[in-house]
Design a protein around this motif. Structure first.
Motif, PDB file in Angstrom:
ATOM      1  N   ASP A 135      48.090  -8.697  37.023  1.00 13.52           N
ATOM      2  CA  ASP A 135      47.999  -8.233  38.407  1.00 13.52           C
ATOM      3  C   ASP A 135      48.726  -6.903  38.571  1.00 13.52           C
ATOM      4  O   ASP A 135      48.272  -6.021  39.307  1.00 13.52           O
ATOM      5  N   ASN A 136      49.836  -6.767  37.877  1.00 12.18           N
ATOM      6  CA  ASN A 136      50.568  -5.510  37.940  1.00 12.18           C
ATOM      7  C   ASN A 136      49.740  -4.370  37.354  1.00 12.18           C
ATOM      8  O   ASN A 136      49.760  -3.237  37.849  1.00 12.18           O
ATOM      9  N   LEU A 137      48.995  -4.673  36.300  1.00 11.04           N
ATOM     10  CA  LEU A 137      48.124  -3.675  35.687  1.00 11.04           C
ATOM     11  C   LEU A 137      47.085  -3.177  36.694  1.00 11.04           C
ATOM     12  O   LEU A 137      46.840  -1.970  36.821  1.00 11.04           O
ATOM     13  N   LEU A 138      46.496  -4.093  37.452  1.00  8.81           N
ATOM     14  CA  LEU A 138      45.503  -3.705  38.445  1.00  8.81           C
ATOM     15  C   LEU A 138      46.142  -3.002  39.643  1.00  8.81           C
ATOM     16  O   LEU A 138      45.541  -2.080  40.219  1.00  8.81           O
ATOM     17  N   LEU A 139      47.343  -3.413  40.014  1.00 11.46           N
ATOM     18  CA  LEU A 139      48.057  -2.708  41.080  1.00 11.46           C
ATOM     19  C   LEU A 139      48.251  -1.244  40.706  1.00 11.46           C
ATOM     20  O   LEU A 139      47.977  -0.337  41.504  1.00 11.46           O
ATOM     21  N   MET A 140      48.691  -0.990  39.469  1.00 10.80           N
ATOM     22  CA  MET A 140      48.907   0.379  39.010  1.00 10.80           C
ATOM     23  C   MET A 140      47.589   1.134  38.886  1.00 10.80           C
ATOM     24  O   MET A 140      47.517   2.324  39.203  1.00 10.80           O
ATOM     25  N   ALA A 141      46.539   0.450  38.434  1.00 11.95           N
ATOM     26  CA  ALA A 141      45.230   1.092  38.325  1.00 11.95           C
ATOM     27  C   ALA A 141      44.705   1.488  39.696  1.00 11.95           C
ATOM     28  O   ALA A 141      44.129   2.563  39.868  1.00 11.95           O
ATOM     29  N   GLY A 142      44.923   0.621  40.690  1.00 12.62           N
ATOM     30  CA  GLY A 142      44.462   0.916  42.036  1.00 12.62           C
ATOM     31  C   GLY A 142      45.206   2.075  42.674  1.00 12.62           C
ATOM     32  O   GLY A 142      44.671   2.753  43.557  1.00 12.62           O
ATOM     33  N   GLU A 143      46.423   2.340  42.235  1.00  9.89           N
ATOM     34  CA  GLU A 143      47.221   3.429  42.799  1.00  9.89           C
ATOM     35  C   GLU A 143      47.112   4.705  41.974  1.00  9.89           C
ATOM     36  O   GLU A 143      47.704   5.727  42.329  1.00  9.89           O
ATOM     37  N   ALA A 144      46.347   4.664  40.873  1.00  8.24           N
ATOM     38  CA  ALA A 144      46.190   5.844  40.028  1.00  8.24           C
ATOM     39  C   ALA A 144      45.471   6.958  40.785  1.00  8.24           C
ATOM     40  O   ALA A 144      44.655   6.709  41.673  1.00  8.24           O
ATOM     41  N   THR A 145      45.769   8.198  40.413  1.00  7.28           N
ATOM     42  CA  THR A 145      45.232   9.342  41.155  1.00  7.28           C
ATOM     43  C   THR A 145      43.765   9.602  40.858  1.00  7.28           C
ATOM     44  O   THR A 145      43.030  10.087  41.718  1.00  7.28           O
ATOM     45  N   ASP A 146      43.311   9.331  39.639  1.00  3.05           N
ATOM     46  CA  ASP A 146      41.911   9.572  39.306  1.00  3.05           C
ATOM     47  C   ASP A 146      41.482   8.594  38.215  1.00  3.05           C
ATOM     48  O   ASP A 146      42.268   7.768  37.753  1.00  3.05           O
ATOM     49  N   GLU A 147      40.221   8.703  37.801  1.00  2.00           N
ATOM     50  CA  GLU A 147      39.664   7.725  36.874  1.00  2.00           C
ATOM     51  C   GLU A 147      40.299   7.800  35.493  1.00  2.00           C
ATOM     52  O   GLU A 147      40.475   6.777  34.822  1.00  2.00           O
ATOM     53  N   ILE A 148      40.654   8.995  35.048  1.00  2.00           N
ATOM     54  CA  ILE A 148      41.270   9.097  33.718  1.00  2.00           C
ATOM     55  C   ILE A 148      42.640   8.431  33.722  1.00  2.00           C
ATOM     56  O   ILE A 148      43.063   7.826  32.728  1.00  2.00           O
TER      57      ILE A 148
END
Length: 317
Positions: A135-148
């Motif tokens: 879940d933490n991985l997805l939290l960080m992915a959702g807050e990432a600035t762009d797709e890369i």
């Protein structure tokens, strides 16, 4: 509760929480406001955050800073880089904690608050409350600035500390409003299947088509001494093969060796150069990649030239 029991409970708390304690816990142990003020005055307690204290006056350890943030935020869970990469955290790095979206917690220096819907569904019952790793991985992915950056987060997280693609895909069900959710779902599906269709689609739309490159042959058959093989994109007329490598994590020596064999086969058997691209070249630097691919194609006889994909295109850089 007797005074002896109070002392035992207080000692247990300090041991479990690395010497960090909240005012509410002190009160439960029988301390009065006057007791707390006196302890602070005698340097037996030192204020770290409002209503949170540590039992010494020296620098705080990483564990103590985490406990101080958790006790300040109340019902919360360690998250973000604090949870994902604890060994890389420096003394000046803030502590990241998640709180339920419905709660209000005042900002505090050294603490980064993340609001999450239904925190209990995402947290793990542990001595120190924390988000589930997937879940933490997805939290960080959702807050990432762009797709890369999303790809980087997922690439660094999967395979570490026992986190699998399957677990992350299951966790995605607990994030119905996640930013880029559909795209992340496609990425995870491709990783689970061992295919690179998200990367292939990105190359087609971001690099090739967007910059006016010739359209290569997809999944071109190559017959070698070892049997039939397929190349991701073959620009046969111009002597170039583009291979898209969407693997995440660290490649094994065996995988690297197989890649090198395929590239040698193309040079030895059909006189093709191979450009091996990964996520960053397609999603992070697509304009620069189009420039480089265009130059290689031109050396092979392509009469055209890459075209800008937009007013802000970085073609030629």
């Amino acid at each position: 509760m007797s005074a002896v029991a109070d002392l035992e409970w207080y000692s247990t708390l300090l041991q479990m929480q690395a010497g960090v304690v909240s005012r509410a816990q002190l009160t439960e142990c029988g301390w009065t406001k006057s007791d707390i003020k006196s302890a602070v005055r005698r340097n037996e307690l030192r204020r770290v955050h409002p209503r949170v204290y540590v039992t010494h006056t020296g620098p705080l350890t990483f564990e103590q800073r985490v406990w101080a943030a958790i006790l300040y935020a109340g019902r919360s869970a360690v998250c973000g880089p604090t949870l994902a990469e604890p060994r890389k955290q420096r003394d000046a790095d803030p502590i990241h904690v998640a709180i339920d979206q419905r709660r209000r917690v005042d900002p505090q220096p050294g603490i980064v608050l993340h609001r999450i819907v239904d925190l209990d569904k995402h947290s793990f019952p542990d001595a120190m409350p924390r988000l589930r790793l997937e879940d933490n991985l997805l939290l960080m992915a959702g807050e990432a600035t762009d797709e890369i950056d999303v790809i980087g987060v997922i690439g660094r997280g999967i395979g570490r500390r026992g986190v699998s693609v399957g677990e992350v895909r299951m966790a995605l069900k607990r994030f119905p409003r996640l930013r880029r959710r559909a795209w992340i779902a496609d990425l995870l599906e491709d990783l689970a299947l061992g295919t690179d269709s998200v990367l292939e689609h990105g190359y087609l739309t971001r690099v090739e088509r967007a910059h006016g490159l010739p359209i290569g042959t997809r999944q071109a058959l190559r017959r070698t001494e070892g049997g039939n093989q397929y190349r991701d994109i073959d620009y046969e007329a111009y002597g170039l093969v583009v291979e898209l490598d969407g693997r995440v994590g660290h490649d094994s020596w065996d995988d690297q060796g197989k890649d090198a064999d395929r590239d040698l086969d193309d040079l030895a058997l059909v006189d093709r150069l191979t450009a091996r691209l990964r996520w960053r070249q397609v999603y992070g630097t697509s304009c620069r990649t189009a420039t480089r691919i265009g130059r290689i194609l031109a050396k092979g006889g392509w009469p055209g030239a890459p075209a800008p994909c937009s007013e802000n295109c970085e073609l030629g850089t």
